[in-house]
Design an enzyme around this catalytic site. Structure first.
Site, short mmCIF file in Angstrom:
data_model
loop_
_atom_site.label_atom_id
_atom_site.label_comp_id
_atom_site.label_asym_id
_atom_site.label_seq_id
_atom_site.Cartn_x
_atom_site.Cartn_y
_atom_site.Cartn_z
N GLY A 14 -10.30 27.37 7.57
CA GLY A 14 -10.91 26.06 7.36
C GLY A 14 -12.43 26.01 7.43
O GLY A 14 -13.00 24.96 7.72
N SER A 15 -13.09 27.12 7.09
CA SER A 15 -14.56 27.07 7.12
C SER A 15 -15.10 26.15 6.01
O SER A 15 -16.12 25.48 6.19
CB SER A 15 -15.18 28.46 7.03
OG SER A 15 -14.97 29.03 5.76
N HIS A 111 -12.74 28.29 -5.60
CA HIS A 111 -12.15 29.62 -5.83
C HIS A 111 -13.24 30.68 -5.65
O HIS A 111 -14.35 30.51 -6.16
CB HIS A 111 -11.54 29.70 -7.23
CG HIS A 111 -10.86 31.00 -7.46
ND1 HIS A 111 -9.60 31.28 -6.95
CD2 HIS A 111 -11.27 32.13 -8.10
CE1 HIS A 111 -9.26 32.51 -7.26
NE2 HIS A 111 -10.26 33.06 -7.96
C1 GAR Z 1 -12.05 30.75 0.67
O1 GAR Z 1 -12.74 31.93 0.35
C2 GAR Z 1 -11.52 30.08 -0.59
O2 GAR Z 1 -12.37 30.20 -1.69
C3 GAR Z 1 -10.26 30.88 -0.83
O3 GAR Z 1 -9.71 31.02 0.47
C4 GAR Z 1 -10.77 31.07 1.43
C5 GAR Z 1 -10.48 30.03 2.51
O4 GAR Z 1 -11.41 30.11 3.54
N1 GAR Z 1 -9.37 30.17 -1.72
C6 GAR Z 1 -8.63 30.77 -2.63
O5 GAR Z 1 -8.56 31.98 -2.74
C7 GAR Z 1 -7.80 29.84 -3.52
N2 GAR Z 1 -7.32 30.52 -4.66
P1 GAR Z 1 -11.56 28.91 4.59
O6 GAR Z 1 -10.16 28.60 5.12
O7 GAR Z 1 -12.44 29.46 5.68
O8 GAR Z 1 -12.18 27.75 3.88
#
Ligand code: GAR
Length: 209
Positions: A14-15, A111
């Site tokens: 969830g950053s 993405h």
């Molecule tokens: C992020 O890098 C986002 O772009 C990716 O998952 C990560 C979540 O990080 N999303 C995908 O790959 C969707 N296809 P977070 O939970 O720290 O925001």
């Protein structure tokens, strides 16, 4: 202009959710997060929501094994909360067509690559960066886009490139791209909340005056 009511869908750390919370709290985004929906029960993103007094709800395979019931539950919650904008911030599920139709051009996804490279089914999280390194491209990046019925195929809102260095690893690349994501996603949400995005077919016009 009325404050936009936002739902953020998450699956993990969830950053990206945090950057939206921060940009709302510092006044940059004219919106309010009405609910965080997580597909994972133990996602740290739910903890972040709690810390900021935002409703956090787990809707996943554990409590809604049937995919249609799961999607219907999400739709019901979005309607109850009168949501204007859905943000997919590291949401590792694909929304069904019913939700996409109901919220056409009102669902934004982040993405971690330059779409249409390294995206679509199977490309998520660290897998994207591994594929980038395996292919040997010199540029990758982040993309914010509207969600349509396909996987990562909707109209692009913002993109920013990141250079791939020879000694990059999945971890170092993920870190560099994430830094860019944390700027790009809140920017997309901000522009949406100010009615400054207009979709013409596949192209998004940005009102940056
Ligand atoms: C992020 O890098 C986002 O772009 C990716 O998952 C990560 C979540 O990080 N999303 C995908 O790959 C969707 N296809 P977070 O939970 O720290 O925001």
């Amino acid at each position: 202009m009325q404050i936009k009511r936002i739902a953020v869908l998450v699956s993990g750390r969830g950053s990206n959710l945090q950057t939206i919370i921060d940009n709302i709290e510092n006044g940059s985004i004219n919106g309010s997060i009405e609910v965080v929906i997580s597909s994972q029960k133990e996602a740290y993103a739910l903890e972040r929501a709690r810390k900021h007094n935002v409703d956090g709800v787990y809707i996943g395979k554990g409590n809604f094994p049937d995919i249609d019931e799961r999607n219907d539950k999400i739709i019901k919650l979005l309607a109850e909360k009168e949501i204007d904008l859905i943000v997919l911030a590291g949401y590792m599920n694909i929304l069904n067509e019913k939700i996409v139709r109901l919220y056409r051009n009102r669902i934004i996804n982040i993405h971690p690559s330059l779409i249409p490279s390294f995206c679509g089914r199977g490309f998520y999280g660290e897998r994207v960066h591994k594929a980038v390194l395996d292919y040997g491209v010199k540029l990758t990046g982040a993309t914010v886009h509207f969600v349509d019925e396909g996987a990562d195929t909707g109209p692009v809102i913002f993109q920013k490139a990141v250079e791939v260095d020879f000694d990059d690893t999945v971890e170092t690349l993920a870190k560099k791209v994430l830094k860019v994501e944390h700027k790009l996603l809140p920017l997309g949400v901000k522009f949406f909340c100010e009615d400054r995005l207009r979709v013409h077919g596949r192209r998004v016009e940005i009102d940056d005056k």
